[in-house]
Write a protein that holds these residues in place. Structure first.
Motif, PDB file in Angstrom:
ATOM      1  N   TYR A 188       0.820  -1.216   0.000  1.00  0.00           N
ATOM      2  CA  TYR A 188       0.000   0.000   0.000  1.00  0.00           C
ATOM      3  C   TYR A 188       0.852   1.263   0.000  1.00  0.00           C
ATOM      4  N   ALA A 215      -1.884   3.218  -4.221  1.00  0.00           N
ATOM      5  CA  ALA A 215      -3.143   3.448  -3.505  1.00  0.00           C
ATOM      6  C   ALA A 215      -4.079   4.338  -4.316  1.00  0.00           C
ATOM      7  N   THR A 242      -6.633   2.183   2.960  1.00  0.00           N
ATOM      8  CA  THR A 242      -5.713   3.162   2.374  1.00  0.00           C
ATOM      9  C   THR A 242      -5.624   4.453   3.175  1.00  0.00           C
TER      10      THR A 242
END
Length: 106
Positions: free
Chosen positions: A46, A52, A96
């Motif tokens: 991530y 992301a 996220t």
């Protein structure tokens, strides 16, 4: 047999989604290949620059699936489609936008 404008739109929409998911997969695989496969590598995916935001854009485009169901472009049940897409978007934004979640759930 020629495609209708609706069918042409759906083909382009699906190709764009496929390309977006391909970009997400390629970026994630490059990160894993360069850093080895471990739980810390998976959770750090991530943090790959741009991943992301690309993932958010691609998954948010799935909201059009709700519109497609609502206006009859596809034969999917509207409520089921809305629940599926909505749950994926909520999970994505939770991961996220929360460093702790990204680390814990990778």
């Amino acid at each position: 047999m020629a495609l209708s404008p609706k069918d042409c739109y759906l083909v382009v929409y699906n190709l764009a989604c496929c390309a977006g998911w391909g970009a997400v997969l390629l970026s994630a695989l490059q990160h894993v290949i360069l850093n080895g496969l471990s739980s810390s590598t998976l959770s750090s995916v991530y943090a790959v620059p741009g991943l992301a935001s690309t993932l958010t854009i691609v998954q948010s485009a799935a909201m059009l699936e709700i519109v497609h169901a609502a206006i009859g472009f596809v034969r999917s049940p509207l409520v089921v489609t809305a629940m599926q897409v909505g749950s994926r978007i909520v999970a994505l934004f939770a991961i996220t936008h929360s460093p702790a979640a990204a680390t814990q759930f990778g």
